[in-house]
Design an enzyme around this catalytic site. Sequence first.
Site, PDB file in Angstrom:
ATOM      1  N   HIS A   1      -0.395  -3.487   8.781  1.00 52.40           N
ATOM      2  CA  HIS A   1      -0.488  -3.253   7.343  1.00 52.40           C
ATOM      3  C   HIS A   1      -1.868  -2.705   7.007  1.00 52.40           C
ATOM      4  CE1 HIS A   1       0.289  -3.818   3.075  1.00 52.40           C
ATOM      5  NE2 HIS A   1      -0.954  -4.262   2.984  1.00 52.40           N
TER       6      HIS A   1
ATOM      7  N   ASP B   1       7.098 -11.652  -5.823  1.00 44.14           N
ATOM      8  CA  ASP B   1       5.928 -10.764  -5.821  1.00 44.14           C
ATOM      9  C   ASP B   1       6.139  -9.585  -6.755  1.00 44.14           C
ATOM     10  OD1 ASP B   1       3.334  -9.736  -4.797  1.00 44.14           O
ATOM     11  OD2 ASP B   1       4.618  -8.091  -4.151  1.00 44.14           O
TER      12      ASP B   1
ATOM     13  N   ARG C   1       0.711  -9.302 -13.340  1.00 43.67           N
ATOM     14  CA  ARG C   1      -0.743  -9.245 -13.108  1.00 43.67           C
ATOM     15  C   ARG C   1      -1.309  -7.915 -13.576  1.00 43.67           C
ATOM     16  NH1 ARG C   1      -0.860  -9.762  -7.066  1.00 43.67           N
ATOM     17  NH2 ARG C   1      -3.075  -9.336  -7.282  1.00 43.67           N
TER      18      ARG C   1
ATOM     19  N   SER D   1       0.087 -11.954  -2.190  1.00 45.39           N
ATOM     20  CA  SER D   1       1.013 -10.863  -2.466  1.00 45.39           C
ATOM     21  C   SER D   1       1.283 -10.054  -1.194  1.00 45.39           C
ATOM     22  CB  SER D   1       0.410  -9.974  -3.564  1.00 45.39           C
ATOM     23  OG  SER D   1       1.064  -8.745  -3.645  1.00 45.39           O
TER      24      SER D   1
ATOM     25  N   LYS E   1       4.910 -10.507   1.656  1.00 47.82           N
ATOM     26  CA  LYS E   1       5.795  -9.400   2.059  1.00 47.82           C
ATOM     27  C   LYS E   1       5.821  -9.271   3.570  1.00 47.82           C
ATOM     28  CE  LYS E   1       3.605  -7.007  -1.112  1.00 47.82           C
ATOM     29  NZ  LYS E   1       3.085  -6.290  -2.245  1.00 47.82           N
TER      30      LYS E   1
HETATM   31  N1  URA Z   1      -1.375  -4.787  -2.649  1.00 44.90           N
HETATM   32  C1  URA Z   1      -0.398  -5.712  -2.814  1.00 44.90           C
HETATM   33  O1  URA Z   1       0.665  -5.616  -2.213  1.00 44.90           O
HETATM   34  N2  URA Z   1      -0.631  -6.724  -3.665  1.00 44.90           N
HETATM   35  C2  URA Z   1      -1.776  -6.876  -4.337  1.00 44.90           C
HETATM   36  O2  URA Z   1      -1.921  -7.824  -5.077  1.00 44.90           O
HETATM   37  C3  URA Z   1      -2.772  -5.905  -4.164  1.00 44.90           C
HETATM   38  C4  URA Z   1      -2.554  -4.871  -3.288  1.00 44.90           C
END
Ligand code: URA
Length: 444
Positions: free
Chosen positions: A82, A161, A168, A183, A187
């Site tokens: 990632h 999320d 947010r 967050s 994932k």
């Molecule tokens: N990328 C994400 O997936 N979540 C965040 O909160 C910030 C960047």
Amino acid sequence: MRVADLIEKKRNGGELSRKEINYLIAGYTAGTVPDYQLAAFAMAVYFRGMSARETLALTLAMANSGDMVSLSGIPGTVVDKHSTGGVGDSTTLVLAPLVASAGVPVAKMSGRGLGHTGGTLDKLEAIPGFQGGLSVDEMIRSLQRTGVAVVGQTERLVPADRKLYALRDLTATVESLPLIAASIMSKKLAAGADALVLDVKTGDGAFMKEPAAAFTLAEAMVEIGCGAGRETVAVLTSMEQPLGRAVGNALEIEEAIATLKGRGPADLTELCLLLGGWMLFLAGRVSQPEEGRSILQERITGGAAADKFKEMIREQRGDPAVVDHPDLLPQAAATVPVEAAEKGYVHRLRAEPVGRAAMILGAGREAAGAAIDFAAGVTLQKKVGDPVEPGETLAMLHLNCSPESGEAMEAGRLLRGAYEIGSSPVKKPPLILGHVDRAGRHHI
Ligand code: URA
């Protein structure tokens, strides 16, 4: 349990239990806890932070809010990678086939681009016919057949999320370290890989502008990954200037192909070998990341890496001929040079305006869901440390709009402003700043 009491506890700096966090997130996902209460909670977290225990509990509660992919049917250790997001970051396009060509399965769920950063899924869909929207079953079948799959995140993955991130965004609570870490990692945990290499970017084009903040985020994410039973390593890399030379979907595919064939830009190649070495190490394929690096170098030189990319493209219904004939990728109608006004050396090349220029030309989107132009973008002829002469090309705009259009003018203006030319020679800045593993921080 009363949600107002939980908000108050966090507001006053208390530590929530796993049960309390599960209650909040399950209620929010189900719609029984309203947006205004989660917004107040997110703001309390923004100011009070979260302990490592709370952050792990929040991540697990979010990951469990939807489907959890199981890759237990895939032999070996499945790895994922990632990046926290950058400009011209085509590492996944290289790494997924490269690491798979060394016999380590790679499963990755990728996103689409938004704002000045691109998304891997958009880039792959620049390949004629390529399907990124596979179901989980199709992804597993691809993995079984080819050892690699890069697909879009399904709607049923981590609904908490999706909801919380949108909230947010509207309540000035995106920039909270535990909320960012939870967050991203929720994932990753839901996507099912056994091990994870994180590329945490810092600098002008990155989420985390300062290295110290990036190291802290990296530590939080490694702690979550390892705490959830997935071996995780984070590599800290600079995003002061864009990675490689191409910014734009088809342009980055072409650059990734060149890199898989050993003809890519030095910085992109270096980063892919480093991250890939860690991926092989976490998969137990080698006893040191450096050993992984030499295996990958051999896969590039011997042609196995490019062959695996063809296999991956064919499996996902794209045209594999692009690997040998990149001119089959979408091509822009025109290219326009951006020229240097003075003699000197490139002292700075800010990533953010370069990403914005590519977006304005159509390579990216300002709002989620907007259409993009696969052929549009920017190629950088000069990067930090390079000497320049007056009138020499610094960068090239690739466009389908008129070179006289407002978009082309604005992109040219942004690019010229992205370059800082000085009279004295400068060294190329370091790309790799260090890494974080379960033993802690290692600065370079
Ligand atoms: N990328 C994400 O997936 N979540 C965040 O909160 C910030 C960047």
